[in-house]
Motif scaffolding. Structure first.
Motif, PDB file in Angstrom:
ATOM      1  N   PRO A  56      11.784  43.177   9.912  1.00  0.00           N
ATOM      2  CA  PRO A  56      11.575  41.730   9.881  1.00  0.00           C
ATOM      3  C   PRO A  56      10.102  41.420  10.163  1.00  0.00           C
ATOM      4  CG  PRO A  56      12.775  42.362  11.857  1.00  0.00           C
ATOM      5  CD  PRO A  56      12.587  43.599  11.047  1.00  0.00           C
ATOM      6  N   THR A  57       9.565  40.416   9.478  1.00  0.00           N
ATOM      7  CA  THR A  57       8.151  40.058   9.655  1.00  0.00           C
ATOM      8  C   THR A  57       8.003  38.578   9.989  1.00  0.00           C
ATOM      9  OG1 THR A  57       7.848  39.590   7.291  1.00  0.00           O
ATOM     10  CG2 THR A  57       7.405  41.841   8.024  1.00  0.00           C
ATOM     11  N   HIS A  93       9.497  37.291   4.868  1.00  0.00           N
ATOM     12  CA  HIS A  93      10.044  37.615   6.184  1.00  0.00           C
ATOM     13  C   HIS A  93      10.624  39.016   6.330  1.00  0.00           C
ATOM     14  CE1 HIS A  93       9.294  33.589   7.525  1.00  0.00           C
ATOM     15  NE2 HIS A  93       9.889  33.116   6.446  1.00  0.00           N
ATOM     16  N   SER A  94      10.373  39.917   5.372  1.00  0.00           N
ATOM     17  CA  SER A  94      10.855  41.289   5.561  1.00  0.00           C
ATOM     18  C   SER A  94      10.198  42.265   4.589  1.00  0.00           C
ATOM     19  CB  SER A  94      12.380  41.377   5.425  1.00  0.00           C
ATOM     20  OG  SER A  94      12.766  41.123   4.103  1.00  0.00           O
ATOM     21  N   THR A 143      14.819  48.061   7.013  1.00  0.00           N
ATOM     22  CA  THR A 143      14.185  46.771   6.770  1.00  0.00           C
ATOM     23  C   THR A 143      13.498  46.318   8.049  1.00  0.00           C
ATOM     24  OG1 THR A 143      15.838  46.204   5.116  1.00  0.00           O
ATOM     25  CG2 THR A 143      14.574  44.386   6.066  1.00  0.00           C
ATOM     26  N   GLY A 167       4.943  42.798  11.584  1.00  0.00           N
ATOM     27  CA  GLY A 167       6.311  43.242  11.842  1.00  0.00           C
ATOM     28  C   GLY A 167       6.310  44.605  12.493  1.00  0.00           C
ATOM     29  N   THR A 197      11.059  46.383   3.216  1.00  0.00           N
ATOM     30  CA  THR A 197      11.970  47.523   3.244  1.00  0.00           C
ATOM     31  C   THR A 197      11.137  48.784   3.084  1.00  0.00           C
ATOM     32  OG1 THR A 197      13.763  46.213   2.328  1.00  0.00           O
ATOM     33  CG2 THR A 197      13.972  48.597   2.166  1.00  0.00           C
TER      34      THR A 197
END
Length: 130
Positions: free
Chosen positions: A114-115, A62-63, A112, A93, A65
């Motif tokens: 978010p995906t 879900h993320s 970061t 994202g 960087t």
């Protein structure tokens, strides 16, 4: 009028006043166009933002960087569009970030993204002066 004068006029060897004005107008138009082109080129270069993605890390499903550097004119606010993609190059994202003006020409950032699914890459899509 002598015969040589008549021949010069007949065959265009003597410039007429109308031709001189046409030449002055054409040269003036070319000068104005060149000046406009130079101004547009310089004004666009002043607001140019350079960006280099220096790295990314997948933080899970879900993320992502992202590390990157931007180079912009001092005293200008900058915004960047960050993107994360999956293995099929689908966007999973997206994030818009804004940075306040600084007196430093080049700055480094870490953000970061978010995906909605597992990403395989992250990068800066574009940056612009706001």
């Amino acid at each position: 009028m002598t015969t040589p004068d008549r021949l010069d006029v007949r065959y265009g060897r003597v410039p007429s006043p109308g031709r001189r004005w046409a030449l002055v107008i054409v040269i003036g138009a070319i000068a104005v166009a060149a000046a406009a082109f130079a101004w547009l080129t310089i004004s666009n270069a002043l607001d140019d933002v350079g960006v280099d993605t220096t790295g990314y890390s997948i933080d899970g499903e879900h993320s992502v960087t992202l590390s990157f550097q931007i180079s912009a004119a001092a005293g200008k606010n900058v915004a960047c569009a960050l993107e994360a993609q999956d293995e099929e190059h689908g966007v999973v994202g997206w994030k818009i970030v804004q940075y306040d003006a600084s007196e430093v020409h080049a700055r480094a950032f870490r953000e970061t993204i978010p995906t909605v699914g597992l990403a395989t890459t992250g990068f800066v899509n574009t940056c612009w002066v706001t």
